[in-house]
Design a protein around this motif. Sequence first.
Motif, PDB file in Angstrom:
ATOM      1  N   ALA A  65      -6.299  -9.930  -2.215  1.00 13.58           N
ATOM      2  CA  ALA A  65      -6.904  -9.802  -0.901  1.00 13.58           C
ATOM      3  C   ALA A  65      -7.991  -8.737  -0.880  1.00 13.58           C
ATOM      4  O   ALA A  65      -7.887  -7.684  -1.521  1.00 13.58           O
ATOM      5  N   ASN A 113       0.836  -1.197   0.000  1.00 13.93           N
ATOM      6  CA  ASN A 113       0.000   0.000   0.000  1.00 13.93           C
ATOM      7  C   ASN A 113       0.872   1.248   0.000  1.00 13.93           C
ATOM      8  O   ASN A 113       2.107   1.171   0.076  1.00 13.93           O
ATOM      9  N   GLN A 159     -14.779 -10.563   9.500  1.00 12.43           N
ATOM     10  CA  GLN A 159     -14.205 -10.226  10.801  1.00 12.43           C
ATOM     11  C   GLN A 159     -15.056 -10.773  11.939  1.00 12.43           C
ATOM     12  O   GLN A 159     -14.526 -11.179  12.975  1.00 12.43           O
ATOM     13  N   ILE A 185      -7.413 -14.889   5.081  1.00 16.30           N
ATOM     14  CA  ILE A 185      -7.418 -13.735   4.173  1.00 16.30           C
ATOM     15  C   ILE A 185      -8.491 -13.980   3.119  1.00 16.30           C
ATOM     16  O   ILE A 185      -8.513 -15.050   2.496  1.00 16.30           O
ATOM     17  N   ILE A 242     -16.822  -3.760   1.844  1.00 19.47           N
ATOM     18  CA  ILE A 242     -16.855  -3.410   3.269  1.00 19.47           C
ATOM     19  C   ILE A 242     -17.772  -4.372   4.023  1.00 19.47           C
ATOM     20  O   ILE A 242     -17.446  -4.869   5.111  1.00 19.47           O
ATOM     21  N   ARG A 260     -16.097  -7.741   4.363  1.00 18.05           N
ATOM     22  CA  ARG A 260     -15.044  -7.716   5.385  1.00 18.05           C
ATOM     23  C   ARG A 260     -15.638  -7.743   6.786  1.00 18.05           C
ATOM     24  O   ARG A 260     -15.111  -8.430   7.680  1.00 18.05           O
ATOM     25  N   ILE A 262     -10.371  -3.017  -1.214  1.00 15.77           N
ATOM     26  CA  ILE A 262     -10.951  -1.854  -0.538  1.00 15.77           C
ATOM     27  C   ILE A 262     -10.011  -0.659  -0.646  1.00 15.77           C
ATOM     28  O   ILE A 262     -10.447   0.473  -0.894  1.00 15.77           O
ATOM     29  N   LYS A 263      -8.715  -0.906  -0.492  1.00 14.49           N
ATOM     30  CA  LYS A 263      -7.734   0.174  -0.647  1.00 14.49           C
ATOM     31  C   LYS A 263      -7.800   0.775  -2.042  1.00 14.49           C
ATOM     32  O   LYS A 263      -7.829   2.006  -2.222  1.00 14.49           O
ATOM     33  N   ASP A 312      -8.775  -6.674   1.469  1.00 11.97           N
ATOM     34  CA  ASP A 312      -8.261  -5.389   1.965  1.00 11.97           C
ATOM     35  C   ASP A 312      -7.605  -4.589   0.843  1.00 11.97           C
ATOM     36  O   ASP A 312      -7.716  -3.358   0.795  1.00 11.97           O
ATOM     37  N   HIS A 363     -17.415  -1.007  -3.549  1.00  6.82           N
ATOM     38  CA  HIS A 363     -16.771  -0.632  -2.287  1.00  6.82           C
ATOM     39  C   HIS A 363     -17.670  -1.001  -1.113  1.00  6.82           C
ATOM     40  O   HIS A 363     -17.215  -1.593  -0.122  1.00  6.82           O
ATOM     41  N   TRP A 405     -11.013 -10.708  -2.953  1.00  8.22           N
ATOM     42  CA  TRP A 405     -11.994  -9.643  -3.160  1.00  8.22           C
ATOM     43  C   TRP A 405     -13.238 -10.101  -3.904  1.00  8.22           C
ATOM     44  O   TRP A 405     -14.258  -9.409  -3.900  1.00  8.22           O
TER      45      TRP A 405
END
Length: 356
Positions: A273, A101, A313, A325, A306, A309, A278-279, A275, A302, A328
Amino acid sequence: MANNLLQSPAHASAVPFSRPPTPGVHPLQVGFCGLGSMGYFMARNLANSFKSQLPPLLVYNRTVSKSQKLLAELGASTVRVADTLHQLATECDVIFTNLANDAVVTSVYNEFAKALAQLPPTKAKIFVEMSTIYPTLAGDLDRLLSSHPHTHFVTSPIFGPPLAADKATLLIPMSGDYRSKKEVAFLLVPAVGRKVIDLGGNVEKAPTLKLIGNGMIMGMNELLAETLTLGEKSGIGQQTVYDVIKDLMPAPGVVAYGNKMVNDLFDGSVGFALDGGIKDANHIRRLSAELNSPMPTVDNAHRAMIGARAMHQAQVAAGTQQWDIMDWSALIASSRVGAGLNPFDSKKGTGPTRED
């Protein structure tokens, strides 16, 4: 500074530059920083491509075990492991970076700049940033490096999943100093990718194209997720809908991500991944806002990522997760939950059965 004309004539049309000049007295020392799910394959293929013509590839990774794994796979005659970023920056003529990132990229290049300040280069040195970053960061890095003598910067993010990195079929946009791009392009094709797209001298252009491309892919994933979920909920079945998609739109990306969704193949350790998706979505939404060019499909993707994820989580907190992990493509979880289906297991909670 030039390589040993590593590209075969069959790939000449894939590189929009003339060949570099005849190699000088000293062969290029090439380095690679970042051995993640993409970088490992790129570094391996790069090292193998010139192992009989150039010195061993010098690699650095924050987790040393990944560097040691590559060394064990290829041998000391093909790979050397750098102890520090300082060593990579000062010993190499061309340094490739592929990192997670913008924050990591910034940290690594600040370390490179410190090394160059301590030991200023006496001959041409090229840094090649291959991560997915926000375009203005590329400009910042260019200004940071250009303050040091003989130092050049090229942006060259790559299109393709880890499988394409493994098979060296990546698509490679490139922007920056012309002579440096020429040098870099003939190292990368066909060793790492199948084609270079020249985007001129502005280093922000290649990262911009990368974000546009990733926006298209995540928008495609969102449409796939909605379509497959509706197929399942209607009683037609997601597999039947997927088969129709393959007949109507047999693009590799559509087929690959559709397969992941239909078969619940959401292991992000062998894909892209969640994450990271999302980035990238955050970057694309920022870019579209700054340019007054709305991308509502990316906004929807997006939101779906979210949601996926958050669900993952919750599973991690409960100790019930199947994957540490998430890929996407798992954004389909949001569509499934919205339709009353199980988020990550399509075999549970299916829709009504069609009656003939």
